[in-house]
Design an enzyme around this catalytic site. Structure first.
Site, PDB file in Angstrom:
ATOM      1  CE1 TYR A 113      -3.572   2.173   0.306  1.00  0.00           C
ATOM      2  CE2 TYR A 113      -2.739   3.612   2.218  1.00  0.00           C
ATOM      3  CZ  TYR A 113      -4.081   2.727   1.035  1.00  0.00           C
ATOM      4  OH  TYR A 113      -4.626   5.068   1.517  1.00  0.00           O
ATOM      5  CG  ASP A 185      -2.004  -3.953   4.883  1.00  0.00           C
ATOM      6  OD1 ASP A 185      -3.329  -4.474   4.850  1.00  0.00           O
ATOM      7  OD2 ASP A 185      -2.171  -3.400   5.063  1.00  0.00           O
ATOM      8  CE  LYS A 210      -8.810   1.407   2.002  1.00  0.00           C
ATOM      9  NZ  LYS A 210      -7.922   1.390   2.423  1.00  0.00           N
TER      10      LYS A 210
HETATM   11  C1  LIG Z   1      -6.183   1.372   2.846  1.00  0.00           C
HETATM   12  C2  LIG Z   1      -5.122   0.869   3.416  1.00  0.00           C
HETATM   13  C3  LIG Z   1      -4.065   1.108   4.014  1.00  0.00           C
HETATM   14  C4  LIG Z   1      -5.008   2.246   4.801  1.00  0.00           C
HETATM   15  O1  LIG Z   1      -5.242   2.067   5.222  1.00  0.00           O
HETATM   16  P1  LIG Z   1      -6.292   4.390   6.003  1.00  0.00           P
HETATM   17  O2  LIG Z   1      -7.030   3.014   6.180  1.00  0.00           O
HETATM   18  O3  LIG Z   1      -7.157   4.475   4.467  1.00  0.00           O
HETATM   19  O4  LIG Z   1      -4.799   4.687   6.774  1.00  0.00           O
HETATM   20  C5  LIG Z   1      -3.452  -0.073   4.232  1.00  0.00           C
HETATM   21  N1  LIG Z   1      -3.213  -1.213   3.464  1.00  0.00           N
HETATM   22  C6  LIG Z   1      -3.913  -1.410   2.844  1.00  0.00           C
HETATM   23  C7  LIG Z   1      -3.626  -2.190   1.909  1.00  0.00           C
HETATM   24  C8  LIG Z   1      -5.231  -0.696   2.360  1.00  0.00           C
HETATM   25  O5  LIG Z   1      -5.753  -0.666   1.531  1.00  0.00           O
END
Ligand SMILES: *Cc1c(COP(=O)(O)O)cnc(C)c1O
Length: 395
Positions: A113, A185, A210
């Site tokens: 990301y 992640d 998400k």
């Molecule tokens: C969106 C996202 C993030 C960061 O999250 P936020 O809620 O925008 O701060 C980190 N890792 C992945 C894989 C993401 O899709």
């Protein structure tokens, strides 16, 4: 007491983290919208601060509504505990701040990301942290970069936006051999499709913005630990840095979480059909979706995931120009970044989510100019296909 962890995942996702409130028997968890909690006496306040008595002190340090969400996600991810954060990036930066120190080294997935990589390369570098971002789907690339001061192996699988998978068990083995902490992640898979802690990871984190929240109306994050030691370390740093969640935000995310299983199933079903359909289209050059039998990591997907999820990337034969035309011609799919919501979103990573990544690094990570990313939602498959069909007709 009944062992609730034995229940099916689709049941757990609906019930985990909340027992009926004793005072009111409210079916929905109460929102404790308070910044602070009164002490019964000066002695009790002192005992709470000294850790001799358990209880709530101040919302940055703990709050029952936030804990309901934390317990729910910890149980879905099979961890000892979880820490909810104000955004996904607060989760990422808390993991980095907790596990890295001066003159240590991190190895990460190249197609990480964007912000998770940028913060290392532009901010942590100021504290002497060095890094290598490699194609972690090839374990030898990781082994080659290990140094004496490597502390953290930080991966994303599936990676964004290439959908490249990394063998989590393989990474766990490397981490054990070299005394590294393995953090995953898991945003793209959600706890429904993949549980990295069961595959040997030490820490798993999510942008709950998400899939977990799932309605494109809240930002947030969460970190789940495998051991109490890690949980305590991360809690200490999070409580000092202050990127904690708010009770109302936690209640919204918990409400979103309750339908996670249903949403993931439906979106995945749509994505499977759309990926096959896209593959059969004469104007489509390639499709990256780990659920396609022709995908290079189809077997790894079956080994470590319960399903391929609902993120697809693809390219048109007309390249960049045709891709932009397609994105500008969709009527049902929404042109927006982010992902994992109930509505289908479409975007162009090279000029949007990954615009900050250098051309050379984009190439290395497989983020080509023709790549279009689709976060498939829960609409009717026929409507999504018809929309892409009419948009492709314009290309
Ligand atoms: C969106 C996202 C993030 C960061 O999250 P936020 O809620 O925008 O701060 C980190 N890792 C992945 C894989 C993401 O899709």
């Amino acid at each position: 007491m009944e062992d609730k962890s034995q229940r099916n995942l689709e049941t757990q996702v609906i019930h985990a983290g909340y027992e009926l409130d004793k005072a009111t028997r409210s079916v929905s968890p109460p929102i404790y919208q308070t910044s602070t909690f009164a002490f019964e006496s000066a002695e009790q306040g002192a005992a709470l601060f000294a850790g001799k008595e358990k209880g709530y002190i101040y919302t940055r340090l703990g709050n029952p509504t936030i804990e309901a969400l934390e317990q729910a996600v910890a149980s879905l991810e099979k961890g000892v505990g979880a820490l909810a954060t104000s955004t996904g990036m607060a989760a990422v930066s808390t993991v980095y701040f907790s596990l890295l120190e001066k003159d240590t080294h991190l190895i990460g997935t190249a197609a990480l990301y964007g912000a998770s990589r940028t913060i290392i390369e532009t901010e942590f570098v100021r504290y002497g942290v060095t890094s290598d971002f490699v194609d972690t789907s090839n374990l030898d690339e990781i082994r080659k970069k290990i140094r004496k001061n490597t502390r953290l192996l930080y991966i994303e699988s599936p990676a964004n936006p290439t959908m490249a998978l990394t063998d989590i068990q393989g990474c766990a083995q490397i981490a054990r051999e070299h005394g590294l902490v393995l953090a995953v992640d898991n945003t793209f898979a959600s706890p429904i499709l993949q549980n990295p802690l069961e595959l040997g990871a030490d820490v798993v984190l999510h942008s709950v913005t998400k899939f977990i929240n799932g309605h494109s109306d809240v930002v947030g994050g969460i970190i789940v630990s495998k051991t109490n030691e890690l949980q305590e370390r991360l809690a200490r740093v999070l409580h000092l840095l202050g990127g904690t969640m708010d009770p109302h935000q936690a209640w919204l995310v918990l409400r979103g979480l309750r339908t996670l299983y249903l949403r993931v199933e439906k979106a995945q079903d749509n994505a499977r059909k759309l990926a096959s359909w896209l593959e059969s289209q004469p104007k489509v050059a390639w499709v990256n979706y780990p659920g396609l039998p022709g995908h290079a990591q189809f077997e790894l997907m079956k080994k470590q995931m319960k399903g391929p999820g609902s993120m697809i990337s693809f390219g048109l034969k007309g390249g960049y120009e045709a891709g932009l035309k397609l994105i500008n011609s969709v009527k049902l799919c929404t042109l927006a970044v982010s992902l994992g919501g109930i509505e289908t979103l479409i975007e162009h990573p090279a000029s949007m989510t990954h615009a900050g990544v250098s051309r050379e690094e984009k190439e290395k990570a497989g983020i080509t100019d023709d790549l279009i990313r689709l976060s498939v939602g829960c609409e009717a498959y026929e409507d999504l296909r018809a929309d892409l069909e009419q948009a492709m007709g314009q290309c």
